[in-house]
Design an enzyme around this catalytic site. Structure first.
Site, PDB file in Angstrom:
ATOM      1  N   CYS A 144       0.846  -1.199   0.000  1.00  0.00           N
ATOM      2  CA  CYS A 144       0.000   0.000   0.000  1.00  0.00           C
ATOM      3  C   CYS A 144       0.884   1.254   0.000  1.00  0.00           C
ATOM      4  O   CYS A 144       2.095   1.178   0.141  1.00  0.00           O
ATOM      5  CB  CYS A 144      -0.915  -0.002   1.225  1.00  0.00           C
ATOM      6  SG  CYS A 144      -0.024   0.069   2.799  1.00  0.00           S
ATOM      7  N   CYS A 183       3.091   1.593   3.031  1.00  0.00           N
ATOM      8  CA  CYS A 183       4.209   0.650   3.004  1.00  0.00           C
ATOM      9  C   CYS A 183       5.311   1.164   2.076  1.00  0.00           C
ATOM     10  O   CYS A 183       6.496   1.053   2.391  1.00  0.00           O
ATOM     11  CB  CYS A 183       3.741  -0.725   2.545  1.00  0.00           C
ATOM     12  SG  CYS A 183       2.485  -1.429   3.621  1.00  0.00           S
TER      13      CYS A 183
END
Length: 76
Positions: free
Chosen positions: A10, A13
């Protein structure tokens, strides 16, 4: 030194991974940065929320994007 960035990929991340890479480059330390996307492997590390940073087997940050300065302090 082995640094694991845990998360499915994501935006949070990705930001975490970029911060880790920047901190390693700035400090000039020898480190292998590993992206861990497999949820079973992440859970085996004791992490149940992402993004997370694990350095040499020690969980340093879970469920938030760490500041680059924090990462720098973790890697010495």
């Amino acid at each position: 030194m082995e640094i694991k960035v845990c998360g499915p990929g994501c935006a949070s991340c990705e930001k975490t991974q970029k911060a880790v890479e920047a901190a390693v480059a700035l400090k000039g330390v020898q480190a292998t940065i590993v992206k861990v996307k497999d949820f079973q492997e992440i859970a085996q590390l004791g992490v149940f929320s992402t993004p997370a940073v694990v350095i040499d087997g020690q969980v340093k940050c879970v469920g938030r994007i760490p500041k680059q300065s924090e990462i720098e302090s973790w890697i010495g």
